[in-house]
Design a protein around this motif. Sequence first.
Motif, PDB file in Angstrom:
ATOM      1  N   THR A 172      -1.714  -8.654  27.423  1.00 31.14           N
ATOM      2  CA  THR A 172      -0.719  -8.960  26.386  1.00 31.14           C
ATOM      3  C   THR A 172      -1.235 -10.014  25.400  1.00 31.14           C
ATOM      4  N   GLN A 173      -2.232 -10.816  25.837  1.00 32.57           N
ATOM      5  CA  GLN A 173      -2.706 -11.935  25.002  1.00 32.57           C
ATOM      6  C   GLN A 173      -3.128 -11.513  23.604  1.00 32.57           C
ATOM      7  N   VAL A 174      -4.109 -10.583  23.538  1.00 32.91           N
ATOM      8  CA  VAL A 174      -4.655 -10.225  22.220  1.00 32.91           C
ATOM      9  C   VAL A 174      -3.620  -9.447  21.396  1.00 32.91           C
ATOM     10  N   ARG A 175      -2.799  -8.637  22.080  1.00 30.68           N
ATOM     11  CA  ARG A 175      -1.727  -7.936  21.380  1.00 30.68           C
ATOM     12  C   ARG A 175      -0.814  -8.922  20.647  1.00 30.68           C
ATOM     13  N   VAL A 176      -0.454 -10.011  21.337  1.00 34.02           N
ATOM     14  CA  VAL A 176       0.434 -10.998  20.719  1.00 34.02           C
ATOM     15  C   VAL A 176      -0.292 -11.744  19.596  1.00 34.02           C
ATOM     16  N   MET A 177      -1.547 -12.111  19.848  1.00 34.86           N
ATOM     17  CA  MET A 177      -2.305 -12.845  18.818  1.00 34.86           C
ATOM     18  C   MET A 177      -2.430 -12.031  17.540  1.00 34.86           C
ATOM     19  N   GLU A 178      -2.647 -10.726  17.707  1.00 38.31           N
ATOM     20  CA  GLU A 178      -2.800  -9.860  16.531  1.00 38.31           C
ATOM     21  C   GLU A 178      -1.563  -9.857  15.641  1.00 38.31           C
ATOM     22  N   SER A 179      -0.407  -9.997  16.274  1.00 37.44           N
ATOM     23  CA  SER A 179       0.824  -9.841  15.503  1.00 37.44           C
ATOM     24  C   SER A 179       1.531 -11.163  15.208  1.00 37.44           C
ATOM     25  N   THR A 180       0.933 -12.288  15.637  1.00 36.30           N
ATOM     26  CA  THR A 180       1.611 -13.570  15.472  1.00 36.30           C
ATOM     27  C   THR A 180       0.658 -14.591  14.853  1.00 36.30           C
ATOM     28  N   THR A 181       1.189 -15.420  13.986  1.00 39.07           N
ATOM     29  CA  THR A 181       0.407 -16.521  13.447  1.00 39.07           C
ATOM     30  C   THR A 181       0.699 -17.756  14.295  1.00 39.07           C
ATOM     31  N   PRO A 182      -0.336 -18.497  14.730  1.00 34.38           N
ATOM     32  CA  PRO A 182      -0.073 -19.693  15.551  1.00 34.38           C
ATOM     33  C   PRO A 182       0.783 -20.705  14.755  1.00 34.38           C
ATOM     34  N   PRO A 183       1.533 -21.570  15.420  1.00 31.42           N
ATOM     35  CA  PRO A 183       1.531 -21.748  16.877  1.00 31.42           C
ATOM     36  C   PRO A 183       2.253 -20.621  17.622  1.00 31.42           C
ATOM     37  N   LEU A 184       1.693 -20.239  18.766  1.00 31.18           N
ATOM     38  CA  LEU A 184       2.401 -19.276  19.612  1.00 31.18           C
ATOM     39  C   LEU A 184       2.402 -19.772  21.050  1.00 31.18           C
ATOM     40  N   ARG A 185       3.512 -19.577  21.660  1.00 27.06           N
ATOM     41  CA  ARG A 185       3.703 -20.089  23.026  1.00 27.06           C
ATOM     42  C   ARG A 185       4.511 -19.041  23.788  1.00 27.06           C
ATOM     43  N   ILE A 186       3.789 -18.179  24.510  1.00 28.75           N
ATOM     44  CA  ILE A 186       4.463 -17.047  25.153  1.00 28.75           C
ATOM     45  C   ILE A 186       4.143 -16.940  26.644  1.00 28.75           C
ATOM     46  N   ILE A 187       5.034 -16.255  27.337  1.00 36.31           N
ATOM     47  CA  ILE A 187       4.699 -15.796  28.690  1.00 36.31           C
ATOM     48  C   ILE A 187       4.837 -14.275  28.694  1.00 36.31           C
ATOM     49  N   ALA A 188       4.018 -13.632  29.525  1.00 37.39           N
ATOM     50  CA  ALA A 188       4.056 -12.169  29.634  1.00 37.39           C
ATOM     51  C   ALA A 188       4.140 -11.795  31.105  1.00 37.39           C
ATOM     52  N   PRO A 189       5.349 -11.496  31.585  1.00 35.04           N
ATOM     53  CA  PRO A 189       5.485 -11.081  32.978  1.00 35.04           C
ATOM     54  C   PRO A 189       5.319  -9.575  33.128  1.00 35.04           C
ATOM     55  N   GLY A 190       4.944  -9.129  34.306  1.00 39.89           N
ATOM     56  CA  GLY A 190       4.877  -7.680  34.503  1.00 39.89           C
ATOM     57  C   GLY A 190       4.094  -7.259  35.730  1.00 39.89           C
ATOM     58  N   LYS A 191       4.010  -5.941  35.891  1.00 46.08           N
ATOM     59  CA  LYS A 191       3.295  -5.352  37.020  1.00 46.08           C
ATOM     60  C   LYS A 191       1.815  -5.217  36.700  1.00 46.08           C
ATOM     61  N   CYS A 192       0.993  -5.342  37.725  1.00 48.14           N
ATOM     62  CA  CYS A 192      -0.445  -5.127  37.565  1.00 48.14           C
ATOM     63  C   CYS A 192      -0.911  -4.226  38.711  1.00 48.14           C
ATOM     64  N   PHE A 193      -2.059  -3.609  38.503  1.00 50.80           N
ATOM     65  CA  PHE A 193      -2.544  -2.626  39.488  1.00 50.80           C
ATOM     66  C   PHE A 193      -4.046  -2.798  39.694  1.00 50.80           C
ATOM     67  N   ARG A 194      -4.434  -2.822  40.940  1.00 52.30           N
ATOM     68  CA  ARG A 194      -5.868  -2.864  41.217  1.00 52.30           C
ATOM     69  C   ARG A 194      -6.192  -1.960  42.391  1.00 52.30           C
ATOM     70  N   SER A 195      -7.306  -1.300  42.266  1.00 50.49           N
ATOM     71  CA  SER A 195      -7.726  -0.379  43.323  1.00 50.49           C
ATOM     72  C   SER A 195      -8.390  -1.176  44.440  1.00 50.49           C
ATOM     73  N   GLU A 196      -7.535  -1.790  45.264  1.00 50.84           N
ATOM     74  CA  GLU A 196      -8.053  -2.618  46.349  1.00 50.84           C
ATOM     75  C   GLU A 196      -7.553  -2.083  47.673  1.00 50.84           C
ATOM     76  N   ASP A 197      -8.209  -2.491  48.747  1.00 50.36           N
ATOM     77  CA  ASP A 197      -7.688  -2.143  50.069  1.00 50.36           C
ATOM     78  C   ASP A 197      -6.386  -2.906  50.280  1.00 50.36           C
ATOM     79  N   VAL A 198      -5.362  -2.218  50.769  1.00 49.43           N
ATOM     80  CA  VAL A 198      -4.093  -2.899  51.054  1.00 49.43           C
ATOM     81  C   VAL A 198      -4.253  -3.668  52.351  1.00 49.43           C
ATOM     82  N   SER A 199      -3.921  -4.952  52.287  1.00 47.41           N
ATOM     83  CA  SER A 199      -4.058  -5.788  53.485  1.00 47.41           C
ATOM     84  C   SER A 199      -2.954  -6.833  53.468  1.00 47.41           C
TER      85      SER A 199
END
Length: 337
Positions: A172-199
């Motif tokens: 989300t970082q670069v997406r926000v930077m592209e569309s916003t002029t600083p100062p910018l102060r954001i949080i981006a919550p969400g799901k992530c996925f990695r092909s790892e062994d479940v443990s």
Amino acid sequence: MNLQSLRDQFLLDLAQCTHSKDIEHVKVSYLGKKGHVSALMADLRHASSQERPLLGQQINDLKQEITQKLEARYEQLASAELNIRLEQEWIDVSLPGTARATGREHVIVKTLHEAIEILRNMGFSVQYGPDIETEYYNFEALNFPKDHPARDMQDTFYLQPNILLRTHTSNTQVRVMESTTPPLRIIAPGKCFRSEDVSRRSHVSFHQIEGLYVDKHVTFADLFSTLEEFFGKLFQSDLKMRFRPSYFPFVEPGVEVDVSCMMCQGHGCSICKKSGWLEVAGAGMVHPEVLKYGGIDSEQYSGYAWGFGLERIAMLRYGVPDIRLFMENRLSFLEQF
Ligand SMILES: [Zn+2]
């Protein structure tokens, strides 16, 4: 039919009524417009003028008798039917009711909402990036070299060449930077996925919250104080914090963030593996290359970024020993929160 036989027939019909609904049929066939009594009345015109008054009187008497007997029988049947119903449909109000399960927020959602609330109050606004992402926003614009191991099929779920399930909320970082002029102060919550062994400690699907602050003169001290305030509020504890040097392609310098163990106040316990410290986040100063990808002048602006896993935070807060528990939908586990 003469008066007497009509009366006898009526008494017979009435005796055969076993239900209040039968009364209505008998009533129509005797007292209705085309009923037997009306027919008798119509026959009156054939009677002689001497007979007519008496006959008329007798027919009226019969009509009254039929009406009264029908009403009486109706009352009798209806009240018996009511008694049967009351008997059969009796409800024991003292029986315990059927318990309905009350829904509640999943512990991860609850943790997410609490974290967002704290960060909002600290001046961050919420931005959402896509779960399905291009290689560009997930890796390239974040300064991951082409041959970086994280890009490997073993770590990343690719849907097509160049299209993947995001491996972190940093997309989300670069997406926000592209569309916003600083100062910018954001949080981006969400799901992530990695092909790892479940443990016990890792899963293919998890949640992160990304933080990004870009402005003139943003320093490491800003990063430190922000995270200290945030984690102090989230864990509701007077925490000590420390940074250990680490490497992430999109920050320079990069650090791992530890907080003092809230279980043992830093003395050492099984949760912190006797170290007194818990690793809670990765962070650093935004790499000038990443600012450039976002269209921000790195001579003029600087920024910090951090990210942490919500499952990890929830495990520490509630002493949950296994990350898989969050995904199993086991009510006996989830009801505790
Ligand atoms: Zn401890």
